[in-house]
Design a protein around this motif. Structure first.
Motif, short mmCIF file in Angstrom:
data_model
loop_
_atom_site.label_atom_id
_atom_site.label_comp_id
_atom_site.label_asym_id
_atom_site.label_seq_id
_atom_site.Cartn_x
_atom_site.Cartn_y
_atom_site.Cartn_z
N ASP A 74 -12.64 16.10 10.05
CA ASP A 74 -12.48 17.33 9.27
C ASP A 74 -11.55 18.28 10.00
N VAL A 75 -10.63 18.88 9.27
CA VAL A 75 -9.83 19.99 9.78
C VAL A 75 -10.28 21.22 9.00
N LYS A 76 -11.08 22.08 9.63
CA LYS A 76 -11.67 23.23 8.95
C LYS A 76 -10.86 24.48 9.28
N VAL A 77 -9.89 24.77 8.41
CA VAL A 77 -9.03 25.92 8.61
C VAL A 77 -9.79 27.22 8.36
N SER A 78 -10.62 27.22 7.31
CA SER A 78 -11.44 28.38 6.97
C SER A 78 -12.54 27.89 6.04
N PRO A 79 -13.57 28.72 5.75
CA PRO A 79 -14.59 28.29 4.78
C PRO A 79 -14.01 27.92 3.42
N ALA A 80 -12.87 28.52 3.07
CA ALA A 80 -12.27 28.28 1.75
C ALA A 80 -11.35 27.07 1.72
N PHE A 81 -11.03 26.50 2.89
CA PHE A 81 -10.08 25.38 2.89
C PHE A 81 -10.33 24.47 4.09
N ALA A 82 -10.59 23.20 3.76
CA ALA A 82 -10.79 22.18 4.79
C ALA A 82 -10.18 20.88 4.30
N VAL A 83 -9.76 20.05 5.23
CA VAL A 83 -9.18 18.74 4.93
C VAL A 83 -10.05 17.68 5.59
N ARG A 84 -10.43 16.67 4.82
CA ARG A 84 -11.22 15.55 5.36
C ARG A 84 -10.45 14.26 5.11
N VAL A 85 -10.37 13.41 6.14
CA VAL A 85 -9.68 12.14 6.01
C VAL A 85 -10.50 11.06 6.70
N GLY A 86 -10.63 9.91 6.04
CA GLY A 86 -11.42 8.81 6.60
C GLY A 86 -12.29 8.18 5.52
N LYS A 87 -13.45 7.70 5.92
CA LYS A 87 -14.40 7.09 5.00
C LYS A 87 -15.62 7.99 4.86
N PHE A 88 -15.96 8.34 3.61
CA PHE A 88 -17.07 9.27 3.38
C PHE A 88 -17.52 9.16 1.92
N LYS A 89 -18.50 9.97 1.53
CA LYS A 89 -19.02 9.96 0.16
C LYS A 89 -17.98 10.53 -0.80
N ALA A 90 -17.70 9.78 -1.87
CA ALA A 90 -16.83 10.30 -2.91
C ALA A 90 -17.60 11.38 -3.69
N PRO A 91 -17.01 12.54 -3.96
CA PRO A 91 -17.75 13.67 -4.55
C PRO A 91 -17.92 13.56 -6.06
N VAL A 92 -18.79 12.64 -6.50
CA VAL A 92 -19.04 12.45 -7.93
C VAL A 92 -20.51 12.71 -8.26
#
Length: 462
Positions: free
Chosen positions: A155-173
């Motif tokens: 996770d790259v957590k720039v701020s509470p309003a914006f973060a980037v996640r890359v890798g293997k994780f739960k798809a948000p459905v």
């Protein structure tokens, strides 16, 4: 440091006594020391004061440097074992989930199933904070005699309003899928989860706006079938997934209300050897629906051959000891089979779950901590939660008989379940569930035999 302080104090005391001796002797003899002698003595005392000041500066610098290098180690049921730097910018956390289950089928004469105890999940979890913006998580699972990687992302957590996640994780459905396996109300998730992906590899943007009033996730993923847990892709096409969830009330009884919708779209191209299609399971984890597939005549197998889409409205409501959540999922998939026209199938499922704490704990999307943990000597016995659930899954009529065999595959499943959860402590939970599932069709002469299933679980999570 204490030795330095004692030594400094000794110098100050000695200097004072040394300065006092010449003056006292001079007064006794009735003489006055000359100005050169006094000046020399003042210079000596000034030099000693400078030395003392420098020693104090060195001591302060040493204390400051030691505080910067100090590493803390803590342990708690909530955060596991944590090693953290003094400034909090670097941390390593070790967590874990262990679930020992029992599965007992009360009526399985038509389709015999073995009653068994087993490790449902055995997951060591490693998390790290690296600097101000970076976090990572690694979670394999050794349950059920297999080794599967479930989470591996940064996770790259720039701020509470914006973060980037890359890798293997739960798809948000799926709402219930987004709930941790240690927090779900029943031992197994409900019917609707069948129509959503499990884990996928991709890149996601997410954030919380206006202090959590609006939460969003949007990303691009390899794409997996319903219930899929993928590590790679079989084609160049990718899935696009988005989700928005609102919590419009920040105060009052409705504070615990949330509502949202998720969706996905992509193209899946399977083959007769690797169809890229899912089978659907009961609460007892028995497959009740599958597409036509054969190892002896693979040319007749059904396979994914075009657009795949999902739409999933969802909501929850928590107030005091009461908790409710529900969702409805539509899943569309274009399929092909030799000798039949390519067809777009639509499967639908929904489920609703409710629970209440008899001991008054506050219900939420996360597991509750008992007000009075289990301690027989103190006369306390933890928290008790009662739960109920109902769900259905319907297969598109167009699936029969071209893509699924009606003589062995039902067209619909309906399930209701009741359960009791006993929270001995924040990290320890015991579960007993009963689930009854009925089917429409599934045999040459009528309906498949109903499934009556009892699940037990002892869970330890930290």
């Amino acid at each position: 440091m204490r030795a330095v302080r004692i030594w400094v104090s000794g110098i100050i005391l000695a200097s004072t006594r040394v300065a006092a001796v010449p003056l006292a002797m001079a007064q006794q003899e009735g003489t006055t020391p000359d100005s050169a002698s006094l000046e020399r003595r003042v210079d000596e005392l000034d030099q000693q004061v400078r030395i003392l000041q420098r020693l104090r500066e060195l001591e302060a610098d040493s204390i400051k440097a030691a505080s910067k290098d100090k590493v803390s180690a803590t342990a708690s049921a909530k955060d596991g074992f944590t090693i953290k730097s003094a400034d909090g910018k670097y941390a390593l956390r070790f967590k874990g989930v262990l679930q020992t289950d029992g599965r007992f089928f009360l009526s399985d004469s038509a389709v015999p199933v073995t009653n068994t105890f087993f490790l449902r999940r055995a997951r060591p979890i490693l998390e790290a904070t690296i600097g101000k913006y970076l976090e990572m998580r690694l979670m394999p699972d050794f349950g059920q005699g297999t080794t599967v990687l479930f989470d591996a992302y940064t996770d790259v957590k720039v701020s509470p309003a914006f973060a980037v996640r890359v890798g293997k994780f739960k798809a948000p459905v799926d709402l219930e899928r987004l709930q941790s396996a240690s927090d779900i109300v029943f031992a197994e998730r409900g019917m609707a989860t069948n129509l959503a992906p499990n884990r996928d590899v991709g890149l996601q943007l997410s954030g919380d706006l206006d202090s959590g009033l609006v939460a969003y996730q949007v990303g691009v993923f390899n794409g997996v079938p319903d219930l899929g847990n993928g590590d790679g892709d079989v084609s160049d096409a990718k899935d696009f997934i988005g989700r928005i969830f609102l919590q419009p009330f920040k105060t009052g009884t409705a504070k615990g209300f949330g509502i949202g919708v998720a969706g996905s779209t992509g193209i899946e191209r399977g083959t007769t050897a690797a169809p890229q299609l899912a089978g659907y399971r009961t609460g007892g984890q028995q497959t009740w629906f599958r597409y036509i597939s054969s190892t002896t005549t693979p040319a007749n197998n059904v396979f994914a051959d075009g657009r795949r889409q999902r739409l999933a409205p969802q909501a929850y409501f928590y107030t005091g000891p009461l908790g409710l959540h529900g969702e409805y999922i539509n899943s569309w998939q274009v399929v092909s089979r030799a000798g039949f026209p390519t067809t777009k199938l639509k499967h639908s499922a929904w489920e609703a779950t409710g629970s209440v704490f008899l001991t008054g704990e506050k219900n939420s999307f996360r597991s509750a901590a008992p007000k009075k943990p289990f301690d027989p000597r103190a006369g306390t016995f933890g928290a008790v939660e009662l739960a109920a659930r109902y769900g259905e899954l319907s297969i598109d009529d167009a699936a029969f008989p071209a893509f699924a065999n009606p003589a062995s595959t039902p067209s619909q499943a309906k399930a209701w379940a009741v359960g009791i959860n006993w929270y001995l402590a924040r990290s320890i939970k015991a579960v007993v569930d009963y689930e009854h599932t009925t089917f429409t069709g599934g045999t040459a002469t009528g309906d498949r035999e109903a499934e009556n299933f009892v699940a037990t679980r002892l869970q330890y999570s930290f």
